[in-house]
Structures are given as C-alpha cells and as structure tokens.
Scaffold this motif. Structure first.
Motif, PDB file in Angstrom:
ATOM      1  N   ASN A 120      23.420  87.747  10.676  1.00  0.00           N
ATOM      2  CA  ASN A 120      23.896  88.365  11.911  1.00  0.00           C
ATOM      3  C   ASN A 120      25.408  88.581  11.926  1.00  0.00           C
ATOM      4  OD1 ASN A 120      21.282  88.382  12.929  1.00  0.00           O
ATOM      5  ND2 ASN A 120      21.493  86.370  13.891  1.00  0.00           N
ATOM      6  N   ASN A 121      26.143  87.811  11.116  1.00  0.00           N
ATOM      7  CA  ASN A 121      27.597  87.931  11.084  1.00  0.00           C
ATOM      8  C   ASN A 121      28.089  89.032  10.159  1.00  0.00           C
ATOM      9  OD1 ASN A 121      28.174  85.569  12.800  1.00  0.00           O
ATOM     10  ND2 ASN A 121      27.288  84.414  11.111  1.00  0.00           N
ATOM     11  N   HIS A 142      33.492  89.715   1.269  1.00  0.00           N
ATOM     12  CA  HIS A 142      32.917  90.157   2.540  1.00  0.00           C
ATOM     13  C   HIS A 142      32.829  91.678   2.525  1.00  0.00           C
ATOM     14  CE1 HIS A 142      31.920  90.146   6.807  1.00  0.00           C
ATOM     15  NE2 HIS A 142      32.784  91.138   6.945  1.00  0.00           N
ATOM     16  N   GLN A 235      30.312  85.484   6.470  1.00  0.00           N
ATOM     17  CA  GLN A 235      30.881  85.046   7.746  1.00  0.00           C
ATOM     18  C   GLN A 235      32.406  85.048   7.749  1.00  0.00           C
ATOM     19  OE1 GLN A 235      29.041  81.316   9.004  1.00  0.00           O
ATOM     20  NE2 GLN A 235      27.284  81.744   7.702  1.00  0.00           N
ATOM     21  N   ASP A 237      34.376  82.968   6.313  1.00  0.00           N
ATOM     22  CA  ASP A 237      34.723  81.590   6.667  1.00  0.00           C
ATOM     23  C   ASP A 237      35.832  81.082   5.748  1.00  0.00           C
ATOM     24  OD1 ASP A 237      34.847  78.976   7.421  1.00  0.00           O
ATOM     25  OD2 ASP A 237      32.690  78.675   7.502  1.00  0.00           O
TER      26      ASP A 237
END
Length: 260
Positions: A120-121, A142, A235, A237
């Motif tokens: 979802n991210n 990403h 994400q 992160d």
C-alpha cells in the motif's frame, strides 16, 4: 531471544572494522540463523537482521566456553542484556572450506540476491551482491512509478545485474524467488504481453554481458535479506535502512508501451 540478538548487535557495532575485514564465527546454543532469517520477522528484529546481513557471519553450535570473556566484556556496557550465550572466535583453518572451494574455481563467482515488493505504501526492490570473498553489497530502491508484482521482480533483477556489471563481476549466480521471472528469462516460460517481453529481453541482454551466469529460483527464506530490503525500499524507510543506500527510480527500466 531479542536480548541475544541485541547482544550480537552491540558486539558488531563496537568491533565494526574487524567484522568488515574478517569472516566471523558466532557460536551459540540458540538457533540465531533461523531466527534472523524468518520471513515473518518485523520491527527491531528485521532491522537487526538487515544490519547483521552486511557482515560475513557464520553460526555454529556452542561446544565450549572459550572466548566467553570477550562477550561478557561487551555485555557489561548494557545492563539490560543478561544473556551470555554468544562466543566469537576467529575463523580457523577448518572453517575456511568456502575459501578453498573458491580458489579451486578458474574464476571467482559472485552471488546476487534480488527481490521486489509491492504494498500500500508503494513498490521497491532489494539487492544483495556477495563478493567472492564473502562481503555483501546491499542497496534498496524505491520506484516512483506504477508497477505490478512482476514488474518489480524484473526491476530488481535488472538493477542487480547493472550493479554486478559496474563492479566488474565476471562469473555470477543470480537468485530470485520469482519463479515466473526465472523461467521466462531462462526460456522455460513464454513472456505474454509487450511489457513483459521488453522486461525479459532487457534482463537477457544484461546477462549476456557477463562472462558466465546462472539464474536460479531461490526459496524466500534463502532470499530474506533482499526481501527485507525490498520491503523497506517500498516504504522509503531510511531509519531502518541505516547506512544501506536507498535509491529513487523515477521511470521504468524499459520504454513505455503504447496501447492502442
């Protein structure tokens, strides 16, 4: 068990230069390898698993208490850690079988682990390139474009192959947990649709630029580091990635397909 892993993290952080230059044997009465490579790991355990994955660690059953003084000394710096089950020892001649096997090969082999993730991210890829000496080069990517599950698996493979070419890997074993991608690139499955064909041909072109390659399907538990990096990349992160680089890819590795 978290205290035990945290104790190992403390040792690694305090002796990081030594860990980066040597293969280390970790002798413990607990199944650390299994715990750190569990696919359902999350939170701190996942972060620690990725951090430890940067080093050449080998886990063995503890048979003696020799060298326990080093672990006890490190653990004194943190009162919360009271599990003294870790013993670190320099590799002996008996533990150098991997190096001997590599020397028997005509050319050194590199090992590339790749994985992609969509959630979802967003979406991302994880890459772990292991040198013939056992050192790991890790990166996460990403993707800022829409990508399906198969797209990110191909993107992970393509970016991993580009990294291998950049560092001059001549002989390469590539491991991916996507059986579809592995079989399509190897010729076992037919690529359906123009987009999938472009991805397949792009990966095949890169593979041909390397002197000798093997593309293999790997179980997810054997690809856990690349899987964790892909999740963190999707994400973005940066906190859990720490010193592992995070790349941002704006457009796909293949040209856009026109749909009529």
């Amino acid at each position: 068990m978290e205290k035990l892993v945290y104790a190992l993290i403390l040792v690694v952080r305090k002796l990081r230069p030594y860990f980066q230059a040597h293969r280390i044997e970790v002798r413990t009465a607990y199944p650390l390898r299994h715990i750190l490579h569990k696919p359902e790991s999350s939170g701190r355990m996942l972060k620690w698993a990725v951090e430890l994955g940067q080093f050449d660690l080998e886990y063995f059953p503890r048979t003696a208490i020799k060298g326990q003084a080093l672990a006890d000394f490190i653990l004194e710096f943190d009162a919360e850690v009271d599990d003294k089950a870790i013993v670190l020892a320099e590799p002996t001649s008996q533990g150098s079988s991997h190096d001997e096997k590599r020397q028997e090969l005509p050319h050194p082999w590199w090992i590339l682990h790749v994985d992609g993730a969509v959630n979802n991210n967003g979406s991302g890829a994880g890459i772990v390139l292991v040198t013939p000496e056992g050192h790991s080069l890790m990166s996460a990517i990403h993707f800022k474009f829409y990508a399906t599950n198969n797209d990110v698996e191909y993107e992970a493979l393509i970016n991993g192959l580009k990294l291998a070419l950049e560092v001059g890997a001549m002989n390469l074993i590539v491991r991916s947990d996507s059986e579809l991608v592995v079989n399509q690139v190897n010729g076992g499955f037919q690529a359906r649709g123009p987009r999938m064909k472009l991805y397949m041909r792009c990966a095949q072109r890169l593979l041909k630029k390397i002197l000798s390659t093997r593309l293999e399907s790997a179980p997810r538990e054997e690809n856990s580091n690349a899987d964790a990096l892909a999740e963190m990349g999707s994400q973005m992160d940066n906190v859990q990635l720490g010193q592992i680089p995070l790349g941002i890819q704006e457009i796909p590795s293949i040209p856009e397909v026109e749909v009529f």
